[in-house]
Design a protein around this motif. Structure first.
Motif, PDB file in Angstrom:
ATOM      1  N   UNK A 176     -24.113  47.490  18.154  1.00 18.70           N
ATOM      2  CA  UNK A 176     -23.866  47.936  16.801  1.00 18.70           C
ATOM      3  C   UNK A 176     -25.142  48.387  16.116  1.00 18.70           C
ATOM      4  N   UNK A 177     -24.989  49.354  15.244  1.00 17.94           N
ATOM      5  CA  UNK A 177     -26.085  49.848  14.413  1.00 17.94           C
ATOM      6  C   UNK A 177     -25.789  49.385  12.990  1.00 17.94           C
ATOM      7  N   UNK A 178     -26.695  48.610  12.392  1.00 21.17           N
ATOM      8  CA  UNK A 178     -26.427  48.065  11.055  1.00 21.17           C
ATOM      9  C   UNK A 178     -26.954  48.980   9.957  1.00 21.17           C
TER      10      UNK A 178
ATOM     11  N   UNK B 207     -35.157  53.025  12.950  1.00 19.25           N
ATOM     12  CA  UNK B 207     -35.140  54.478  13.072  1.00 19.25           C
ATOM     13  C   UNK B 207     -34.039  55.003  13.993  1.00 19.25           C
ATOM     14  N   UNK B 208     -33.128  54.146  14.425  1.00 16.68           N
ATOM     15  CA  UNK B 208     -32.030  54.587  15.298  1.00 16.68           C
ATOM     16  C   UNK B 208     -31.030  55.399  14.492  1.00 16.68           C
ATOM     17  N   UNK B 209     -30.547  56.498  15.072  1.00 23.81           N
ATOM     18  CA  UNK B 209     -29.558  57.327  14.385  1.00 23.81           C
ATOM     19  C   UNK B 209     -28.260  57.496  15.183  1.00 23.81           C
ATOM     20  N   UNK B 210     -28.319  57.309  16.497  1.00 16.23           N
ATOM     21  CA  UNK B 210     -27.124  57.468  17.324  1.00 16.23           C
ATOM     22  C   UNK B 210     -27.192  56.526  18.518  1.00 16.23           C
ATOM     23  N   UNK B 211     -26.033  55.945  18.857  1.00 17.72           N
ATOM     24  CA  UNK B 211     -25.928  54.994  19.965  1.00 17.72           C
ATOM     25  C   UNK B 211     -24.863  55.457  20.945  1.00 17.72           C
ATOM     26  N   UNK B 212     -25.064  55.141  22.233  1.00 14.57           N
ATOM     27  CA  UNK B 212     -24.044  55.415  23.250  1.00 14.57           C
ATOM     28  C   UNK B 212     -24.177  54.384  24.361  1.00 14.57           C
ATOM     29  N   UNK B 213     -23.110  53.599  24.577  1.00 13.79           N
ATOM     30  CA  UNK B 213     -23.106  52.626  25.673  1.00 13.79           C
ATOM     31  C   UNK B 213     -22.913  53.357  26.993  1.00 13.79           C
ATOM     32  N   UNK B 214     -23.663  52.922  27.992  1.00 11.87           N
ATOM     33  CA  UNK B 214     -23.544  53.439  29.355  1.00 11.87           C
ATOM     34  C   UNK B 214     -23.455  52.212  30.248  1.00 11.87           C
TER      35      UNK B 214
ATOM     36  N   UNK C 190     -13.793  48.787  12.487  1.00 15.45           N
ATOM     37  CA  UNK C 190     -14.512  48.322  11.299  1.00 15.45           C
ATOM     38  C   UNK C 190     -13.537  48.229  10.128  1.00 15.45           C
ATOM     39  N   UNK C 191     -13.649  47.146   9.331  1.00 14.03           N
ATOM     40  CA  UNK C 191     -12.822  47.064   8.130  1.00 14.03           C
ATOM     41  C   UNK C 191     -13.554  47.748   6.975  1.00 14.03           C
ATOM     42  N   UNK C 192     -12.984  47.712   5.788  1.00 17.58           N
ATOM     43  CA  UNK C 192     -13.576  48.416   4.642  1.00 17.58           C
ATOM     44  C   UNK C 192     -14.942  47.882   4.253  1.00 17.58           C
ATOM     45  N   UNK C 193     -15.231  46.622   4.571  1.00 17.22           N
ATOM     46  CA  UNK C 193     -16.556  46.040   4.281  1.00 17.22           C
ATOM     47  C   UNK C 193     -17.542  46.301   5.416  1.00 17.22           C
ATOM     48  N   UNK C 194     -17.115  47.079   6.424  1.00 13.07           N
ATOM     49  CA  UNK C 194     -17.916  47.435   7.602  1.00 13.07           C
ATOM     50  C   UNK C 194     -18.163  46.231   8.497  1.00 13.07           C
TER      51      UNK C 194
ATOM     52  N   UNK D 136     -21.661  44.339   8.494  1.00 11.30           N
ATOM     53  CA  UNK D 136     -22.454  45.455   7.955  1.00 11.30           C
ATOM     54  C   UNK D 136     -22.810  46.471   9.049  1.00 11.30           C
ATOM     55  N   UNK D 137     -21.833  46.880   9.826  1.00  8.73           N
ATOM     56  CA  UNK D 137     -22.031  47.784  10.957  1.00  8.73           C
ATOM     57  C   UNK D 137     -21.760  49.223  10.522  1.00  8.73           C
ATOM     58  N   UNK D 138     -22.719  50.094  10.781  1.00  8.61           N
ATOM     59  CA  UNK D 138     -22.531  51.526  10.494  1.00  8.61           C
ATOM     60  C   UNK D 138     -21.844  52.234  11.655  1.00  8.61           C
ATOM     61  N   UNK D 139     -22.195  51.821  12.870  1.00  4.00           N
ATOM     62  CA  UNK D 139     -21.733  52.513  14.060  1.00  4.00           C
ATOM     63  C   UNK D 139     -21.611  51.508  15.185  1.00  4.00           C
TER      64      UNK D 139
END
Length: 142
Positions: free
Chosen positions: A86-88, A107-114, A49-53, A73-76
């Motif tokens: 991606x979580x925006x 309402x998503x707070x955490x992501x994990x690819x499987x 992610x760059x500084x602008x996300x 605009x990606x948080x995670x």
């Protein structure tokens, strides 16, 4: 400072916010723009992610999407090789494979690819799995 490795290449985020790669023979500066946060390297793909996300991806010596962001605009971000999610900023979940949002509950707070699937924890502590092949959400546990 962050360090990741994938398929014989070491990537690191230096104190100046720039990303470098070492293939065992030479150090390479990968970009000019400072990076925000951590790196994610998986199966030969690098996500950052760059500084602008804005989310960028690097693979086989080049930036994907002609060096333009693959998402904004990606948080995670979480990924397994070329499969990324991606979580925006509104906590909506985007699928890179499908090229669209797959969850807009906010309402998503955490992501994990499987693999090509995704695990998501929501604010209530409930775990959901997105089955990419079926393109369906399944509740897992509380």
């Amino acid at each position: 400072i962050d360090v990741q490795a994938s398929q014989g290449i070491i990537y690191w985020l230096a104190q100046d916010g720039r990303v470098y790669a070492m293939d065992g023979k030479q150090n390479i500066k990968l970009g000019k723009a400072p990076v925000n946060g951590h790196l994610l390297a998986t199966q030969g793909y690098l996500y950052m992610l760059d500084k602008e996300r804005d989310l960028f991806s690097y693979h086989k010596g080049g930036w994907l999407n002609d060096g333009q962001p693959i998402a904004r605009h990606v948080l995670q971000v979480t990924a397994q090789g070329q499969h990324w999610f991606g979580l925006d900023g509104k906590r909506n979940v985007y699928s890179g494979d499908l090229g669209r949002y797959i969850d807009r509950d906010g309402d998503a707070v955490a992501l994990r690819a499987v693999g090509i699937d995704l695990l998501v924890f929501n604010k209530a502590g409930r775990l959901y799995r997105f089955d990419a092949a079926a393109q369906k959400w399944r509740g897992m546990a509380r």
